[in-house]
Motif scaffolding. Structure first.
Motif, PDB file in Angstrom:
ATOM      1  N   UNK A  95       0.832  -1.208   0.000  1.00  0.00           N
ATOM      2  CA  UNK A  95       0.000   0.000   0.000  1.00  0.00           C
ATOM      3  C   UNK A  95       0.865   1.256   0.000  1.00  0.00           C
ATOM      4  N   UNK A  96       1.925   1.217   0.825  1.00  0.00           N
ATOM      5  CA  UNK A  96       2.803   2.397   0.935  1.00  0.00           C
ATOM      6  C   UNK A  96       3.543   2.670  -0.372  1.00  0.00           C
ATOM      7  N   UNK A  97       4.090   1.625  -0.997  1.00  0.00           N
ATOM      8  CA  UNK A  97       4.867   1.857  -2.227  1.00  0.00           C
ATOM      9  C   UNK A  97       3.937   2.197  -3.397  1.00  0.00           C
ATOM     10  N   UNK A  98       2.727   1.679  -3.370  1.00  0.00           N
ATOM     11  CA  UNK A  98       1.759   2.043  -4.418  1.00  0.00           C
ATOM     12  C   UNK A  98       1.419   3.520  -4.327  1.00  0.00           C
ATOM     13  N   UNK A  99       1.298   4.025  -3.104  1.00  0.00           N
ATOM     14  CA  UNK A  99       1.041   5.450  -2.901  1.00  0.00           C
ATOM     15  C   UNK A  99       2.208   6.284  -3.405  1.00  0.00           C
ATOM     16  N   UNK A 102       2.062   6.701  -7.154  1.00  0.00           N
ATOM     17  CA  UNK A 102       0.999   7.586  -7.626  1.00  0.00           C
ATOM     18  C   UNK A 102       1.056   8.977  -7.041  1.00  0.00           C
ATOM     19  N   UNK A 103       1.874   9.179  -5.966  1.00  0.00           N
ATOM     20  CA  UNK A 103       1.906  10.484  -5.315  1.00  0.00           C
ATOM     21  C   UNK A 103       3.312  11.005  -5.167  1.00  0.00           C
ATOM     22  N   UNK A 104       3.653  11.358  -3.913  1.00  0.00           N
ATOM     23  CA  UNK A 104       4.964  11.951  -3.631  1.00  0.00           C
ATOM     24  C   UNK A 104       5.967  10.840  -3.314  1.00  0.00           C
ATOM     25  N   UNK A 105       6.887  10.543  -4.225  1.00  0.00           N
ATOM     26  CA  UNK A 105       7.841   9.461  -3.990  1.00  0.00           C
ATOM     27  C   UNK A 105       8.898   9.818  -2.955  1.00  0.00           C
ATOM     28  N   UNK A 106       8.998  11.072  -2.583  1.00  0.00           N
ATOM     29  CA  UNK A 106      10.005  11.484  -1.613  1.00  0.00           C
ATOM     30  C   UNK A 106       9.537  11.438  -0.177  1.00  0.00           C
ATOM     31  N   UNK A 107       8.325  10.993   0.036  1.00  0.00           N
ATOM     32  CA  UNK A 107       7.762  10.997   1.388  1.00  0.00           C
ATOM     33  C   UNK A 107       8.512  10.028   2.296  1.00  0.00           C
ATOM     34  N   UNK A 108       8.766  10.467   3.534  1.00  0.00           N
ATOM     35  CA  UNK A 108       9.415   9.608   4.523  1.00  0.00           C
ATOM     36  C   UNK A 108       8.501   8.471   4.963  1.00  0.00           C
ATOM     37  N   UNK A 109       7.221   8.593   4.688  1.00  0.00           N
ATOM     38  CA  UNK A 109       6.275   7.537   5.056  1.00  0.00           C
ATOM     39  C   UNK A 109       6.629   6.234   4.350  1.00  0.00           C
ATOM     40  N   UNK A 110       7.055   6.355   3.105  1.00  0.00           N
ATOM     41  CA  UNK A 110       7.433   5.160   2.336  1.00  0.00           C
ATOM     42  C   UNK A 110       8.664   4.511   2.938  1.00  0.00           C
ATOM     43  N   UNK A 111       9.663   5.338   3.244  1.00  0.00           N
ATOM     44  CA  UNK A 111      10.882   4.809   3.879  1.00  0.00           C
ATOM     45  C   UNK A 111      10.547   4.100   5.179  1.00  0.00           C
ATOM     46  N   UNK A 112       9.719   4.737   5.997  1.00  0.00           N
ATOM     47  CA  UNK A 112       9.348   4.156   7.292  1.00  0.00           C
ATOM     48  C   UNK A 112       8.552   2.860   7.124  1.00  0.00           C
TER      49      UNK A 112
END
Length: 346
Positions: A95-99, A102-112
């Protein structure tokens, strides 16, 4: 006319001998009353004693396997629960990587999300039951997965591979293209997970799984190893997300990482679901085998009762009769011991 002398001492000795024999007999009869089985197999069954011994041996073997199957079923059930949690962790990462795509690839949410997936995966795969690790294969006394975040050899290997592929300087992470990062993941990172480096840096588990006897003539694998492709691909997806989203990659490169992670996580989910299904099938085989053996046990127990069994009421009557005889014998012995010639000379 010939006379026979009778002494109170001789009578008393005879009574004591009789009491001794009845007490020995009473012990046997009480055992039969408590167990509802004959006390002396050889005496009661004669030539059929071998049949009783054979049934007893078969019953012991069947009961041992049934008891073992209970532990196996418990392990398989816990393993399925763990695989379900592993699938949930993979789904959250997906879910996180799909976001990110489609959205902001630089978000720390994905890393976390990548770091959280690594931590969850490690905790789940290192779970144990009754002191044995579930995903270690036959190496059940050793944790199957090393903690990536704890200065592990796996992290050192990843960092070394990245620095060798993109020396800085001259290549700044922000200048790495999507094509370059795809090539790095495919040709450099993948062998670290899908090749022999997996066992060197990540896993202490064996490929060989526990093989258990689940019936007299049936064996099957009854464990799951952490060395499955699903686990490797989930670990790889979580690692590239955690590591590469922590570096100063440009948006296109990060989207390429996310796309790779989506593919890997999707494949991991499918593999984990298949492994979970296989564990469920094996658990059902174990249950079916136990049901068949329990039916055999009941049949053998019936044959044993037919051979060795005693009637409860008859056994109780024998015990009561013996106790009555023993009490009467004690009373007579006491009266005999009180007899004295002096009593008649007074």
């Amino acid at each position: 006319m010939k006379t026979t002398s009778v002494s109170s001492s001789a009578m008393s000795n005879a009574m004591r001998y009789s009491q001794s024999r009845m007490q020995v007999e009473l012990v046997k009869r009480e055992k039969e009353l408590n167990t509802l089985r004959v006390a002396d197999l050889g005496l009661a069954l004669g030539a059929r004693t071998s049949q009783s011994v054979t049934f007893a041996r078969d019953l012991e073997r069947l009961n041992t396997i049934v008891d073992s199957n209970k532990l196996i079923s418990s392990r398989l059930s816990t393993t399925q629960d763990a695989l379900g949690k592993l699938g949930d962790a993979a789904q959250k990462l997906l879910t996180a990587v799909s976001t990110a795509v489609g959205g902001d690839p630089g978000s720390n949410v994905t890393r976390d999300a990548g770091k959280a997936a690594l931590q969850s995966m490690t905790s789940i795969l290192n779970s144990s039951l009754n002191g044995e690790y579930l995903f270690s294969g036959t190496n059940t006394d050793v944790k199957p997965i090393n903690d990536y975040t704890a200065s592990s050899a796996a992290k050192a290997a990843f960092d070394a591979a990245f620095n060798a592929s993109f020396p800085n300087p001259p290549t700044d992470p922000a200048d790495i293209t999507a094509t370059q990062i795809n090539d790095f993941i495919t040709n450099v990172v993948t062998p670290q997970f899908m090749g022999p480096d997996w066992k060197t840096n990540w896993s202490n588990a064996t490929d060989q799984q526990i093989v258990s006897r689940i019936s007299l003539n049936e064996t099957t694998e009854t464990s799951v190893s952490a060395n499955t492709d699903g686990v490797k691909k989930l670990a790889m997806a979580a690692t590239v997300v955690n590591e590469l989203f922590s570096r100063n990659l440009n948006a296109d490169a990060k989207k390429a990482v996310a796309q790779q992670a989506i593919t890997l996580t999707g494949e991991a989910l499918g593999s984990i679901a298949q492994t979970q299904s296989q564990a469920g099938i094996i658990e059902q085989r174990v249950t079916d085998a136990s049901d068949r053996m329990n039916a055999q046990i009941k049949l053998f127990e019936k044959h044993v009762i037919d051979l060795e069994g005693v009637d409860e009421y008859e056994a109780a009557n024998r015990v009561n009769d013996l106790m009555s005889h023993i009490q009467t014998s004690f009373a007579l012995t006491a009266r005999i011991q009180q007899l004295s010639l002096i009593n008649f000379l007074k």
